[in-house]
Motif scaffolding. Structure first.
Motif: not given
Length: 196
Positions: A118-124, A159-164
């Motif tokens: 998964h990828a987390d819903y955070v910036t880093l 995370g998804r807040r920076r790369l989705d």
């Protein structure tokens, strides 16, 4: 400084400064490959993980974590070494994220929590495994090839807040059937009321 582009968008190197590679627009994972000093490893090997409480705390960069570790049952020698390392990584994550308020988790993992990639819903998200098998990662478009950080390595995942959509996914290594345990550090930007 030795820098290795493992396979774009992943960069690794043997110095802390490699973690700034995560700032590149196409970067998804920066890995500081490091081996914990022998004394640190020896003290970690003596820890009785059954006697330790998980630490989950929001703090400002610059706020020492030593007291929280002592309260969680870490012996003085382990608390001192872990606190020095975690304080350093908190400062690093604060610089990378540009925020002062961070959530720090130091947890004993004994299940297959987060076993799916998964990828987390955070910036880093900064991850470091002090004991046991470390975090696994793979390219989103190459599910058959699984890589892993080493114990002691520091990985900063975008995370998804920076790369989705995320090009790199990660998971906790499956350990339930092995009886193994992990001591895992996670540092995220603290959630604001707007995130809830």
């Amino acid at each position: 400084m030795t820098i290795a582009v493992i396979d774009r968008p992943v960069t690794a190197g043997g110095e802390e400064t490699i973690l700034t590679a995560i700032e590149a627009p196409d970067a998804a994972l920066a890995i500081w490959t490091r081996r914990l000093p022998p004394l640190f490893q020896a003290i970690l090997a003596t820890l009785d993980l059954d006697r330790l409480d998980d630490v989950v705390i929001d703090l400002d960069a610059g706020t020492p974590i030593h007291a929280a570790l002592a309260d969680a049952g870490y012996p003085d020698d382990a608390a001192a070494l872990l606190a020095a390392d975690i304080d350093r990584l908190v400062h690093c994550q604060s610089r990378l994220t540009g925020v002062q308020r961070l959530t720090v988790k130091l947890e004993v993992i004994e299940t297959d929590a987060c076993r799916r990639f998964h990828a987390d819903y955070v910036t880093l998200r900064l991850l470091c495994t002090y004991i046991g098998p470390a975090t696994q990662w793979r390219h989103a478009d190459a599910p058959e090839t699984i890589h892993a950080l080493a114990t002691g390595d520091v990985g900063v995942f975008k995370g998804r807040r920076r790369l989705d959509p995320p090009p790199i996914l990660h998971r906790s290594p499956p350990i339930l059937a092995t009886g193994g345990r992990r001591l895992l550090l996670v540092i995220d930007p603290a959630r604001s009321p707007d995130d809830l």
